[in-house]
Design a protein around this motif. Structure first.
Motif, PDB file in Angstrom:
ATOM      1  N   SER A   1      29.460  66.502  51.708  1.00  0.00           N
ATOM      2  CA  SER A   1      30.809  67.015  51.498  1.00  0.00           C
ATOM      3  C   SER A   1      31.860  65.955  51.828  1.00  0.00           C
ATOM      4  N   GLU A   2      31.657  65.238  52.919  1.00  0.00           N
ATOM      5  CA  GLU A   2      32.587  64.173  53.286  1.00  0.00           C
ATOM      6  C   GLU A   2      32.551  63.038  52.265  1.00  0.00           C
TER       7      GLU A   2
ATOM      8  N   TYR B   1      30.103  74.800  49.707  1.00  0.00           N
ATOM      9  CA  TYR B   1      30.481  73.388  49.663  1.00  0.00           C
ATOM     10  C   TYR B   1      31.037  72.976  48.289  1.00  0.00           C
TER      11      TYR B   1
ATOM     12  N   ASP C   1      27.214  68.531  55.336  1.00  0.00           N
ATOM     13  CA  ASP C   1      28.522  68.043  55.766  1.00  0.00           C
ATOM     14  C   ASP C   1      28.709  66.587  55.360  1.00  0.00           C
TER      15      ASP C   1
ATOM     16  N   ASN D   1      38.047  74.531  47.180  1.00  0.00           N
ATOM     17  CA  ASN D   1      37.720  73.802  48.401  1.00  0.00           C
ATOM     18  C   ASN D   1      38.575  72.557  48.594  1.00  0.00           C
TER      19      ASN D   1
ATOM     20  N   THR E   1      22.651  71.465  57.878  1.00  0.00           N
ATOM     21  CA  THR E   1      24.117  71.484  57.926  1.00  0.00           C
ATOM     22  C   THR E   1      24.680  70.078  58.036  1.00  0.00           C
ATOM     23  N   TYR E   2      24.025  69.230  58.831  1.00  0.00           N
ATOM     24  CA  TYR E   2      24.460  67.833  58.957  1.00  0.00           C
ATOM     25  C   TYR E   2      24.431  67.137  57.597  1.00  0.00           C
TER      26      TYR E   2
END
Length: 246
Positions: free
Chosen positions: A203-204, A225, A200, A245, A196-197
Motif C-alpha cells: 500500500s505504501e 487496500y 501495508d 482510498n 498485514t505487514y
C-alpha cells in the motif's frame, strides 16, 4: 457491469492513463471432448497508478485473468493490451521481454530459487536483462534494505521465515522498476501479522511511488487496500466496486 472510471525497448515506454485493457476476452480450455470457458467476454481496464484487487472464490477465473495481464498466457478470443500494445499478437520472445522489463510478480509460494542466496534471488531479474554485475548487486542491496533484510542477504531461502521469503519476493519484483506489480495471493501462506505487514508495504509502495498494483485474492478483507475491487464469479465480472482510498 459497472464501468470503471475513467517490441518494447529497454527503457520503459511513456505510460498512458490506461495501462492494461482486456476487451472481449475469452479463455477456453479443452478438457477431453468438452470445452471449459474459464473467462467469458471479459472487459476490464486498469489505469496507471491504480491499486486493483481482483476478488473471487477458487475456480472463478481470477488467476486466469492474472496470467493474461502478466503476459503468461494468451486469450482464445479478444484483445489484451499493455500500454497501448496488443500483446495477444506477440511472439513468446516479445512476451518474455515484457515480463522481464515491465512486470514484477509476487507469488503465494514465493518462487525463490532454493540454491541461490537472498541477494542472488533479488539480482536474478537484472541478470536476465544482462545488467552490469556491480549495478545489479548495488540495486539488490538497496532493495533488501527497503524490505529490512540486509542482514539476511547471504542466507538461503530455507533459512528464512515465510514472511521473510515474501519480502525477498517483493524486493525481487521491484528489481527492474516495473510498471506494474502482479501479486497472486501474496499473504496466503503467512500469519495475519506478517500478512498485514506485507499488505501495508504494498500500500505504501502504491501511495508513495504511484506503483500500479494488481492483487489476486479470495479474501474479501484485502479489498480495503484497493482503489477498485473487481468481483469475479464463474468466469465473468460480476461487478466492479469503486473505493475512495486516495
Amino acid at each position: 457491469m459497472e464501468e470503471s472510471k475513467g517490441t518494447y525497448p529497454v527503457t520503459h515506454p511513456v505510460q498512458s492513463a490506461s495501462l492494461m485493457h482486456l476487451s472481449g476476452v475469452w479463455k477456453i480450455y479443452q478438457m477431453g471432448d468438452t470445452e471449459f470457458a474459464a473467462l467469458k467476454n471479459i472487459d476490464l481496464e486498469i489505469q496507471t497508478g491504480e491499486f486493483v484487487v481482483i476478488l473471487g472464490p477458487s475456480g472463478s477465473g481470477k488467476s486466469t485473468i492474472m496470467n493474461l495481464l502478466g503476459c503468461l498466457d494468451m486469450p482464445n478470443k479478444g484483445i489484451v493490451q499493455l500500454n497501448g500494445k496488443d500483446i495477444s499478437k506477440m511472439q513468446e520472445s516479445e512476451l518474455a521481454q515484457i515480463r522481464g522489463q515491465l512486470i514484477g510478480f509476487i507469488f503465494q509460494q514465493f518462487n525463490l530459487i532454493p540454491i541461490l542466496n537472498v541477494i542472488e534471488n533479488v539480482m536474478l531479474p537484472l541478470e536476465f536483462q544482462e545488467e552490469n554485475a556491480d549495478y545489479s548487486w548495488k540495486k539488490a542491496e538497496e532493495l533488501l534494505e527497503i524490505v529490512n533484510l540486509s542482514d539476511k542477504k547471504y542466507n538461503l531461502p530455507s533459512q528464512l521465515s515465510g514472511g521473510q521469503r515474501q519480502r525477498v519476493a517483493i524486493a525481487r519484483s521491484l528489481a527492474v522498476d516495473p510498471m506494474v506489480i502482479l501479486a497472486d495471493e501474496p499473504t496466503g501462506n503467512l500469519d495475519s501479522t506478517t500478512g498485514t505487514y506485507i499488505l501495508d508495504f504494498l500500500s505504501e509502495l502504491h501511495k508513495k511511488e504511484s506503483k500500479t498494483i494488481i492483487m489476486i485474492t479470495h479474501d474479501p478483507e484485502l479489498a480495503e487496500y484497493a482503489d477498485r475491487v473487481v468481483h469475479i464469479l464463474d468466469g465473468t465480472i460480476e461487478r466492479i466496486e469503486i473505493r475512495n482510498n486516495k
